[in-house]
Design a protein around this motif. Structure first.
Motif, PDB file in Angstrom:
ATOM      1  N   CYS A  68      47.642  40.986  -2.376  1.00 43.64           N
ATOM      2  CA  CYS A  68      47.990  41.273  -3.776  1.00 43.64           C
ATOM      3  C   CYS A  68      49.381  40.747  -4.122  1.00 43.64           C
ATOM      4  O   CYS A  68      49.584  40.145  -5.181  1.00 43.64           O
ATOM      5  CB  CYS A  68      47.933  42.777  -4.034  1.00 43.64           C
ATOM      6  N   PHE A  72      50.271  37.842  -6.852  1.00 41.25           N
ATOM      7  CA  PHE A  72      51.216  38.181  -7.920  1.00 41.25           C
ATOM      8  C   PHE A  72      52.374  37.183  -7.962  1.00 41.25           C
ATOM      9  O   PHE A  72      52.740  36.674  -9.027  1.00 41.25           O
ATOM     10  CB  PHE A  72      51.736  39.600  -7.690  1.00 41.25           C
ATOM     11  N   ARG A  76      53.224  34.463 -10.951  1.00 50.98           N
ATOM     12  CA  ARG A  76      54.522  34.539 -11.638  1.00 50.98           C
ATOM     13  C   ARG A  76      55.227  33.184 -11.619  1.00 50.98           C
ATOM     14  O   ARG A  76      55.882  32.807 -12.587  1.00 50.98           O
ATOM     15  CB  ARG A  76      55.417  35.587 -10.979  1.00 50.98           C
ATOM     16  N   VAL A 108      48.269  49.389 -12.679  1.00 50.04           N
ATOM     17  CA  VAL A 108      48.110  48.805 -11.341  1.00 50.04           C
ATOM     18  C   VAL A 108      47.729  49.879 -10.328  1.00 50.04           C
ATOM     19  O   VAL A 108      46.822  49.685  -9.510  1.00 50.04           O
ATOM     20  CB  VAL A 108      49.403  48.090 -10.902  1.00 50.04           C
ATOM     21  N   ASN A 123      46.028  41.672 -10.529  1.00 48.47           N
ATOM     22  CA  ASN A 123      47.230  40.987 -10.034  1.00 48.47           C
ATOM     23  C   ASN A 123      47.722  39.943 -11.032  1.00 48.47           C
ATOM     24  O   ASN A 123      48.920  39.837 -11.302  1.00 48.47           O
ATOM     25  CB  ASN A 123      46.941  40.314  -8.691  1.00 48.47           C
ATOM     26  N   ALA A 126      49.161  41.603 -14.313  1.00 51.55           N
ATOM     27  CA  ALA A 126      50.480  42.192 -14.076  1.00 51.55           C
ATOM     28  C   ALA A 126      51.547  41.111 -13.970  1.00 51.55           C
ATOM     29  O   ALA A 126      52.677  41.278 -14.462  1.00 51.55           O
ATOM     30  CB  ALA A 126      50.454  43.033 -12.805  1.00 51.55           C
ATOM     31  N   ALA A 127      51.211  39.983 -13.346  1.00 56.38           N
ATOM     32  CA  ALA A 127      52.174  38.893 -13.199  1.00 56.38           C
ATOM     33  C   ALA A 127      52.483  38.236 -14.537  1.00 56.38           C
ATOM     34  O   ALA A 127      53.653  37.993 -14.871  1.00 56.38           O
ATOM     35  CB  ALA A 127      51.629  37.849 -12.219  1.00 56.38           C
ATOM     36  N   PHE A 136      55.531  46.568  -9.148  1.00 56.10           N
ATOM     37  CA  PHE A 136      54.186  46.150  -8.757  1.00 56.10           C
ATOM     38  C   PHE A 136      53.937  46.471  -7.283  1.00 56.10           C
ATOM     39  O   PHE A 136      52.884  46.999  -6.918  1.00 56.10           O
ATOM     40  CB  PHE A 136      54.005  44.658  -9.007  1.00 56.10           C
TER      41      PHE A 136
END
Length: 205
Positions: A68, A72, A76, A108, A123, A126-127, A136
């Motif tokens: 994960c 991530f 990003r 998350v 993932n 969230a990124a 995270f």
């Protein structure tokens, strides 16, 4: 390949490579973040059956969390790419990302509790929503720990639940306590951000 990944085949494969120590158990769960159809319940349960409850739990948790975090971090790095930015500007995606930014930690953590689900999507979202890496990591580590332990506990000796169904009550209680703890953690990590008055609750730092 997915048809081959039955409980018996996985157990046989892990037994064959026991000489490599924890590597096979960690690698097979790590791959879950890059091959979404891999059966999490089967993989985690087999790890517990082959390595034992606690080592199986540890190897599965390390593999899932590392996978994960890697996903991530990669997303990003690519978040400024024109293709990613155009995708993020689509109305439906934009609305979804706004919700993720407001509820990032809980989003998350809660989705990490489930042994089935769109882990890769979680993932990536969230990124792209620019959730802080530390937040995270904590949400994933805690959520996956609960999920992996529950699945490992059941998978370690499935027959015990046939003999003693009352044991399932402890599993339900563990999940309930974890949900309560997640709310406390979310409040703890959101408070400093709110006090700063920032319009962007999550940054790239």
């Amino acid at each position: 390949m997915l048809e081959w990944l039955t409980e018996d085949h996985l157990k046989y494969g892990l037994e064959q490579f026991r000489s490599l120590g924890p590597v096979p158990g960690i690698v097979v769960t790590f791959m879950k973040s890059f091959v979404p159809p891999l059966p999490t319940i089967v993989i985690v349960g087999v790890n517990a059956a082959v390595y034992g409850l606690w080592l199986g739990f540890l190897y599965s948790w390390l593999g899932l969390v590392t996978g994960c975090l890697t996903t991530f971090a990669l997303v990003r790095k690519l978040s400024g790419h024109p293709l990613v930015e155009r995708w993020a500007e689509k109305p439906k995606v934009k609305r979804g990302l706004q919700w993720v930014r407001r509820n990032a930690f809980g989003y998350v953590f809660i989705l990490s509790l489930f042994p089935v689900g769109p882990f890769v999507v979680v993932n990536i979202a969230a990124a792209i929503a620019r959730m802080r890496f530390a937040s995270f990591a904590i949400a994933v580590a805690f959520g996956k720990a609960v999920m992996v332990f529950v699945v490992s506990y059941v998978g370690h000796d499935v027959q015990q639940y046939v003999r003693e169904p009352i044991r399932l009550v402890y599993v339900v209680l563990l999940v309930a306590v974890s949900l309560y703890a997640s709310k406390k953690l979310e409040a703890r990590f959101s408070k400093p951000l709110a006090e700063k008055g920032s319009g962007r609750p999550y940054d790239m730092s």
